[in-house]
Motif scaffolding. Sequence first.
Motif, mmCIF file in Angstrom:
data_model
loop_
_atom_site.group_PDB
_atom_site.id
_atom_site.type_symbol
_atom_site.label_atom_id
_atom_site.label_comp_id
_atom_site.label_asym_id
_atom_site.label_seq_id
_atom_site.Cartn_x
_atom_site.Cartn_y
_atom_site.Cartn_z
ATOM 1 N N MET A 44 0.852 -1.195 0.000
ATOM 2 C CA MET A 44 0.000 0.000 0.000
ATOM 3 C C MET A 44 0.885 1.241 0.000
ATOM 4 N N GLU A 50 -2.347 5.328 6.412
ATOM 5 C CA GLU A 50 -1.538 4.959 7.581
ATOM 6 C C GLU A 50 -1.422 6.109 8.579
ATOM 7 N N TYR A 216 -6.626 -5.140 6.356
ATOM 8 C CA TYR A 216 -6.693 -4.520 5.027
ATOM 9 C C TYR A 216 -6.702 -5.594 3.954
ATOM 10 N N ALA A 229 -2.749 -6.919 8.154
ATOM 11 C CA ALA A 229 -1.612 -7.662 8.636
ATOM 12 C C ALA A 229 -1.622 -7.551 10.156
ATOM 13 N N ARG A 272 8.628 -6.457 10.524
ATOM 14 C CA ARG A 272 8.834 -5.051 10.163
ATOM 15 C C ARG A 272 9.986 -4.523 11.016
ATOM 16 N N ARG A 298 6.385 0.293 9.061
ATOM 17 C CA ARG A 298 5.266 -0.090 8.188
ATOM 18 C C ARG A 298 5.367 0.522 6.805
HETATM 19 N N1 GLY Z 1 2.282 -1.184 5.673
HETATM 20 C C1 GLY Z 1 1.342 -2.063 6.213
HETATM 21 C C2 GLY Z 1 1.844 -2.940 7.250
HETATM 22 O O1 GLY Z 1 2.962 -2.816 7.715
HETATM 23 O O2 GLY Z 1 1.115 -3.811 7.669
#
Ligand code: GLY
Length: 346
Positions: A44, A50, A216, A229, A272, A298
């Motif tokens: 995304m 976000e 999402y 997620a 992440r 993210r």
């Molecule tokens: N950018 C979306 C996530 O980290 O889940």
Amino acid sequence: MRVHVLGAGIVGLACADELLARGHDVTVVDPAPGSGASAVAAGMLSPAGEAWFGEADVLGLGLASAALWPAYAAGLGVTLHEHGTLVVGYDAGDGQDVERHAEVLARHGIPVDLLGHAEVRGLEPGIGRTSRGIRLDDRAVDPRAVVASLLARLRGRVRDRLPAARPDATVVATGALLPEPWTGLVRGVRGEVVRLRTTVPPRHVVRGWVAGEPVYLVPRADGEVVVGATVEEHDEPPAATAGGVLRLLRPARVLLPALDRAEVLACEARDRPATRDHLPLVGPTDDPRTWLAAGHFRHGVLLAPLTARLLADALEGAAPDPAVDPRRFLTANHPTTTTTGGMPCA
Ligand code: GLY
């Protein structure tokens, strides 16, 4: 300059590609190119989606990088998802979250209209019950396609181990696993995704809350839908879990009931790379030969083109943006107090 880039995820590859375009002699080092977070990310390009309270700098960087993406994707021959993003709430409480999201955006000069169920349904006929929604222009991209295109451009420059020749500069872009002495600047925050294939994908990217559970749905051109997620602090190798998959599929099926018949293609997880302030580390360290391009939390896919420019500028002597300068966390003693793991790279 002769530059070694450690890490062939989307951030490392974007940096290497930019440095190569500027005439530097670049070698990328990674034993498994493109197999980290980039392989699992939904893609995304979603600064507005976000946005949240207290993250104005993240939003500013995201908006700047989002503006680069159309030309960047065109240069790579990669197609963007251009049908927009819906942010929706299921019940009245979830609707409150949508309203708070709209409030954050308004504070940052991004006004949005609050939509009722009929208007949301008009935009996305397959959607189930919703209490509130907003529509954003945020795009999406398939990170695997971006990585494949960057790897093709960098063909012959990606190796599985460090070359013998000493570089003038090393760029560390190894995601959640930074080498010492920078290991403790990031911590892994697990994200699980489920890949589905359906004959009735949503037209929009759909983000939402269902009874408080965030989820999402990101459609690809071929009928695949990435459901993401989870967000979990942990200290184990990232793996998809039964609980994580349940926490994704339950709200996904509520938002888009037709996903009940979707084929499950894969359940995947990666870490992440989170920093203490949720801003990335892009620029010099207190080692004059080492730069960081890491800690994107993210936002690694969204921020890749901007990171590549900022990193190359800093490496060529420009003053780094203080918001992302890695030295904000570094002292002479390299404090590494937030570590939850990590290992030397390459
Ligand atoms: N950018 C979306 C996530 O980290 O889940």
